[in-house]
Design a protein around this motif. Structure first.
Motif, PDB file in Angstrom:
ATOM      1  N   GLY A  45      53.333  42.510  51.373  1.00  0.00           N
ATOM      2  CA  GLY A  45      52.966  43.829  50.848  1.00  0.00           C
ATOM      3  C   GLY A  45      53.047  43.960  49.338  1.00  0.00           C
ATOM      4  N   ASP A  46      53.587  42.972  48.664  1.00  0.00           N
ATOM      5  CA  ASP A  46      53.639  43.039  47.196  1.00  0.00           C
ATOM      6  C   ASP A  46      52.218  42.985  46.632  1.00  0.00           C
ATOM      7  OD1 ASP A  46      56.358  43.184  47.091  1.00  0.00           O
ATOM      8  OD2 ASP A  46      56.686  41.093  46.499  1.00  0.00           O
ATOM      9  N   GLU A  47      51.989  43.775  45.599  1.00  0.00           N
ATOM     10  CA  GLU A  47      50.632  43.877  45.039  1.00  0.00           C
ATOM     11  C   GLU A  47      50.462  43.020  43.776  1.00  0.00           C
ATOM     12  OE1 GLU A  47      49.990  48.499  46.560  1.00  0.00           O
ATOM     13  OE2 GLU A  47      50.005  48.056  44.400  1.00  0.00           O
ATOM     14  N   VAL A  48      49.273  42.442  43.673  1.00  0.00           N
ATOM     15  CA  VAL A  48      48.929  41.639  42.505  1.00  0.00           C
ATOM     16  C   VAL A  48      47.636  42.200  41.908  1.00  0.00           C
ATOM     17  CG1 VAL A  48      48.338  39.337  41.665  1.00  0.00           C
ATOM     18  CG2 VAL A  48      50.012  39.605  43.523  1.00  0.00           C
ATOM     19  N   ILE A  49      47.700  42.592  40.653  1.00  0.00           N
ATOM     20  CA  ILE A  49      46.527  43.185  39.989  1.00  0.00           C
ATOM     21  C   ILE A  49      45.630  42.070  39.464  1.00  0.00           C
ATOM     22  CG2 ILE A  49      45.762  44.644  38.064  1.00  0.00           C
ATOM     23  CD1 ILE A  49      48.475  46.113  38.310  1.00  0.00           C
ATOM     24  N   ILE A  50      44.357  42.100  39.907  1.00  0.00           N
ATOM     25  CA  ILE A  50      43.398  41.057  39.534  1.00  0.00           C
ATOM     26  C   ILE A  50      42.117  41.730  39.024  1.00  0.00           C
ATOM     27  CG2 ILE A  50      42.050  39.098  40.370  1.00  0.00           C
ATOM     28  CD1 ILE A  50      44.079  38.781  42.647  1.00  0.00           C
ATOM     29  N   PRO A  51      41.798  41.560  37.744  1.00  0.00           N
ATOM     30  CA  PRO A  51      40.529  42.124  37.265  1.00  0.00           C
ATOM     31  C   PRO A  51      39.355  41.328  37.842  1.00  0.00           C
ATOM     32  CG  PRO A  51      42.005  41.567  35.430  1.00  0.00           C
ATOM     33  CD  PRO A  51      42.575  40.937  36.657  1.00  0.00           C
ATOM     34  N   ALA A  52      38.289  42.058  38.238  1.00  0.00           N
ATOM     35  CA  ALA A  52      37.060  41.399  38.696  1.00  0.00           C
ATOM     36  C   ALA A  52      36.005  41.542  37.605  1.00  0.00           C
ATOM     37  CB  ALA A  52      36.568  42.051  39.980  1.00  0.00           C
ATOM     38  N   PRO A  53      35.106  40.561  37.419  1.00  0.00           N
ATOM     39  CA  PRO A  53      34.995  39.317  38.160  1.00  0.00           C
ATOM     40  C   PRO A  53      36.220  38.416  37.962  1.00  0.00           C
ATOM     41  CG  PRO A  53      33.033  39.744  36.809  1.00  0.00           C
ATOM     42  CD  PRO A  53      34.049  40.703  36.383  1.00  0.00           C
TER      43      PRO A  53
END
Ligand code: GLU
Length: 388
Positions: free
Chosen positions: A114-122
């Protein structure tokens, strides 16, 4: 066969699948122009190969420390201190089986369910899948060509929740080739510090920069930022060493120890004699890196001009790495249909934007020779004309 939920959650790497398909078509005698894998077409420089051969002859063929040969860890720490102003010692470094392995290990030792990881797209195709493999939740933040495909400090701040564990920053970027300016890096560092966020900075393309572009590691912005940063990098792209599988991660000792524990039960050490090639890459002459960079710069000029001259296609000029991210939405095709049909009809291999979380685009790798680029662009142009 009943497989684990873990592996059922992820899809195979499309960059590897399409590159393998293009290679198989070439092996069948087809004239394929491949712009698929992010793999330099150059051979590994001779002095690097010589160092690995010498290590082999000297009997460096046995198990080594799981975290890497001490001499390589020291050479990496020295590189990070002198080139990137990152104050690491050998104890802050772990040698891994490539940049991909560093990031995978990192997710495995950092994330709880459940831990969140912020990933910019693309984003690079594997980031979200690695997070899912580690039971984490990828939080995708969409960016557009209008902001140079870069996440803004406001977007980053808004994506943070109490479950946020990590922010993935990749500059120069795969797949867009965009590079965050030092000012943009400093602005993101302010958010990282204010929210006490951990950031992994994937700097594998740091040496492949064009024009006046410079690279600043977010870890070098301030002491507070350094404490909240881990660095992922490797040898594949700058030194044309893709098949050697040598990467590294730099960060706090506790994190490196945890990754070492994981490696001690999974891969053990990276190929011992190959690590001596990596030492030579860092300590030997660097003109080979510049020669390859210049070749990429020449190819970039050709491919960007060709794509932007094609009716129906457009791309932002990349400032680093060796990818062009081209908008194909005028064709009305999905990126997957576009790439599949282009490969079948014209024998040109590219990667669909959907693999990078950006439908309506394709990634074109120009880590290939100028002749292939010219022939491939002729075919791409002919293909697009039939689809407008
Ligand atoms: N990183 C390269 C690419 O994006 C190699 C393939 C992969 O590992 O995904 O094409």
């Amino acid at each position: 066969m009943r497989l684990s939920d873990r592996v059922n959650r992820v899809t195979p790497s499309m960059t590897l699948a399409i590159s393998a398909k293009a290679k198989a078509m070439q092996a069948d005698g087809l004239d394929v122009c491949s712009f698929s894998a992010g793999e330099p077409d150059f051979d590994t420089p001779d002095h690097i190969k010589a160092a690995a051969k010498q290590a082999l002859d000297q009997g460096k063929t046995r198990y080594g420390p799981a975290a890497g040969e001490p001499a390589l860890r020291a050479a990496i720490a020295h590189k990070l201190r002198t080139e990137n102003q990152l104050n690491y010692g050998p104890e802050n470094i772990i040698v891994t089986n490539g940049g991909k392995h560093s990031l995978y290990d990192l997710m495995m030792v950092l994330l709880n369910a459940g831990d969140e990881v912020i990933i910019p797209a693309p984003y690079w195709v594997s980031y979200p899948e690695m997070v899912k493999l580690a039971d984490g939740v990828p939080v995708i933040v969409e960016t557009t060509a209008a902001t140079g495909y870069k996440i803004t400090p406001d977007q980053l701040a808004q994506a943070i929740t109490p479950r946020t564990r990590l922010f993935v920053l990749n500059s120069p970027s795969n797949p867009t080739g965009m590079v965050y300016s030092p000012e943009e890096i400093r602005a993101l560092a302010q958010v990282v510090e204010a929210h006490d966020l951990l950031v992994v900075s994937d700097e594998i393309y740091e040496k492949i920069l064009y024009g006046p572009t410079t690279h600043l590691s977010i870890g070098a912005v301030s002491e507070a930022s350094f404490e909240r940063t881990v660095i992922s990098s490797g040898f594949a792209k700058a030194f044309a060493m893709t098949g050697w599988r040598i990467g590294y991660l730099a960060g706090p000792v506790a994190l490196i120890k945890a990754m070492n524990t994981l490696q001690s039960h999974s891969t053990s050490n990276v190929c011992t004699f190959a690590q001596y090639g990596a030492i030579a890459a860092l300590e030997g002459p660097q003109d080979c890196v510049e020669t390859m960079r210049q070749a990429f710069e020449q190819r970039r000029r050709v491919i960007v001009d060709r794509i932007n001259a094609m009716p129906g296609l457009a791309c932002v000029e990349p400032e680093g790495a060796f990818y062009v991210f081209a908008n194909i939405s005028a064709t009305g095709l999905s990126s997957l249909d576009f790439c599949n049909t282009l490969l079948e009809e014209k024998h040109v291999a590219t990667i669909p934007g959907v693999a990078f979380g950006a439908e309506g685009n394709i990634r074109v790798s120009y880590a290939t020779d100028l002749d292939t680029i010219e022939r491939g662009m002729d075919r791409l142009e002919a293909f697009v004309k039939t689809r407008l």
